[in-house]
Design a protein around this motif. Sequence first.
Motif, PDB file in Angstrom:
ATOM      1  N   SER A 118       0.845  -1.203   0.000  1.00 23.87           N
ATOM      2  CA  SER A 118       0.000   0.000   0.000  1.00 23.87           C
ATOM      3  C   SER A 118       0.879   1.252   0.000  1.00 23.87           C
ATOM      4  CB  SER A 118      -0.938  -0.006   1.195  1.00 23.87           C
ATOM      5  OG  SER A 118      -0.212  -0.142   2.401  1.00 23.87           O
ATOM      6  N   PHE A 119       2.014   1.203   0.716  1.00 22.06           N
ATOM      7  CA  PHE A 119       2.904   2.373   0.763  1.00 22.06           C
ATOM      8  C   PHE A 119       3.396   2.709  -0.647  1.00 22.06           C
ATOM      9  CE2 PHE A 119       7.349   3.906   0.944  1.00 22.06           C
ATOM     10  CZ  PHE A 119       7.114   5.145   1.510  1.00 22.06           C
ATOM     11  N   ALA A 120       3.908   1.687  -1.339  1.00 24.42           N
ATOM     12  CA  ALA A 120       4.466   1.921  -2.677  1.00 24.42           C
ATOM     13  C   ALA A 120       3.377   2.408  -3.636  1.00 24.42           C
ATOM     14  CB  ALA A 120       5.120   0.648  -3.191  1.00 24.42           C
ATOM     15  N   GLY A 121       2.212   1.759  -3.579  1.00 24.43           N
ATOM     16  CA  GLY A 121       1.109   2.110  -4.486  1.00 24.43           C
ATOM     17  C   GLY A 121       0.674   3.559  -4.269  1.00 24.43           C
ATOM     18  N   GLU A 122       0.513   3.942  -3.011  1.00 24.42           N
ATOM     19  CA  GLU A 122       0.002   5.284  -2.723  1.00 24.42           C
ATOM     20  C   GLU A 122       1.081   6.350  -2.911  1.00 24.42           C
ATOM     21  OE1 GLU A 122      -2.403   5.087   0.923  1.00 24.42           O
ATOM     22  OE2 GLU A 122      -3.027   3.099   0.248  1.00 24.42           O
ATOM     23  N   LEU A 123       2.340   5.965  -2.697  1.00 25.53           N
ATOM     24  CA  LEU A 123       3.434   6.915  -2.951  1.00 25.53           C
ATOM     25  C   LEU A 123       3.516   7.230  -4.446  1.00 25.53           C
ATOM     26  CD1 LEU A 123       5.950   8.474  -1.802  1.00 25.53           C
ATOM     27  CD2 LEU A 123       7.284   6.473  -2.466  1.00 25.53           C
ATOM     28  N   VAL A 124       3.381   6.189  -5.265  1.00 21.78           N
ATOM     29  CA  VAL A 124       3.479   6.397  -6.714  1.00 21.78           C
ATOM     30  C   VAL A 124       2.286   7.236  -7.216  1.00 21.78           C
ATOM     31  CG1 VAL A 124       3.396   5.179  -8.948  1.00 21.78           C
ATOM     32  CG2 VAL A 124       5.011   4.445  -7.184  1.00 21.78           C
ATOM     33  N   GLU A 125       1.108   7.020  -6.642  1.00 23.84           N
ATOM     34  CA  GLU A 125      -0.042   7.861  -6.994  1.00 23.84           C
ATOM     35  C   GLU A 125       0.257   9.325  -6.665  1.00 23.84           C
ATOM     36  OE1 GLU A 125      -2.810   7.307  -8.695  1.00 23.84           O
ATOM     37  OE2 GLU A 125      -1.941   5.318  -9.031  1.00 23.84           O
ATOM     38  N   TRP A 126       0.860   9.552  -5.508  1.00 22.71           N
ATOM     39  CA  TRP A 126       1.196  10.916  -5.061  1.00 22.71           C
ATOM     40  C   TRP A 126       2.257  11.532  -5.976  1.00 22.71           C
ATOM     41  CZ3 TRP A 126       5.368  13.460  -2.471  1.00 22.71           C
ATOM     42  CH2 TRP A 126       5.021  14.637  -1.801  1.00 22.71           C
ATOM     43  N   VAL A 127       3.224  10.706  -6.365  1.00 24.52           N
ATOM     44  CA  VAL A 127       4.284  11.150  -7.278  1.00 24.52           C
ATOM     45  C   VAL A 127       3.664  11.617  -8.604  1.00 24.52           C
ATOM     46  CG1 VAL A 127       6.106  10.181  -8.777  1.00 24.52           C
ATOM     47  CG2 VAL A 127       6.231   9.855  -6.305  1.00 24.52           C
TER      48      VAL A 127
END
Lengths: 251, 139
Positions: free
Chosen positions: A96-105
């Motif tokens: 979830s961290f990676a998925g949501e970080l990439v969305e934010w990026v």
Amino acid sequence: MNEWLFYELEEIPQAEYLIVGMPDVGLVGLIASTYLVREVKASIVAYLDSRHLPPVIQYHEAKPYPVMRVYRHAEDGKRHLLLVSEVPFNPAGYQSFAGELVEWVKLKGVYRTVLLGGIPTPQRMNLEKPSVYCAGVTESDLKEIERKGLKLFKEGYVSGPYAQILKECFKHSINCVALFAESFLNYPDPGAAAAAILALSSLTGIRVNVEPLLEQEEEIRAKLRETMKRTMEAMQESGKAYEYAIPAMYL
Amino acid sequence: MEEWFEETAREIRREIRRLVREFEELLRPIIDTETGEVEPLYEVLKRPDKVIIRVDLPGVRREDIEVYRTEDRITVRAKMGNPLNLCDIPVYSGCEIRGYRLDLELPPNVDTENIQAFYRKGYLEITLPRRKAYRVKVE
């Protein structure tokens, strides 16, 4: 529902690079990113919270600081963001961290994400200058690594939170380069952190003097002893053993 | 049914042992308030011909390291050149880190008469050769 919440303290401008430092092998990412924040005098612009983070808040000079923070820095007319995580978190939160970080990026229009980390090397004790291996995701990443004369990470496994970020960037064709400095696995390694920062400078053009970091090496190692122990416990569950395996594709 | 019960009981016992270990670790003081010593980071590498104990001793000079051994234990004590003052952090208040102390049980089958210790760049490496193995004639 999002498992990671980004609390923005001010409007975050579009950035050229997002530099990420997390506690992992030799604490390379953590040492490098906290040193970078101090050296370039970056200012805090956001923080993250999640049920996956331990219930911890840090105090520094009588002020509270969440353990996962985003800073901003501008240099030569370019804006950069730095994400620093002071604590390791449970592998159940990596996806979830990676998925949501990439969305934010994507939302923030970041051109390229750069991950600062270490790669365990049995011969680290005999290395004066650790090499840094760069793992890219897109064709643009690979060209940039070669153009800057950096060493490509060609074979092997990457595990842990950075592996998940690389996977997410791969899924979405987003530029991402992980810089892995040859490092001790279970001792804080400021020498490897300095090598990672120098590679970051070559890649991004951010100027940082690593001499003070090298001068403080023994003090940093002594102070980060407990953090290294906690990180080792977290790493045992994060599939780190894979990094020693030879991929079948290499046969 | 009996097998399932035994396996479940074994799992419960393993979990209890893990929890006890974690709890003991939590209760262990971070620093010896009398001597100012902390346990250093270390690793034990077991090889067929030797056992290597590698200890991280930043801030220490070679002449300030003492290594003691008995038949079954090894102790490392080292004094830091400049003690670390962490008085702003309440859990360390009133104490400074003045050195390291590591006390380990030796693995079996090592030759304690021929231990070698080597210090470089803040890392102490203690090498314990394995005792000689004697070939048994197969008839």
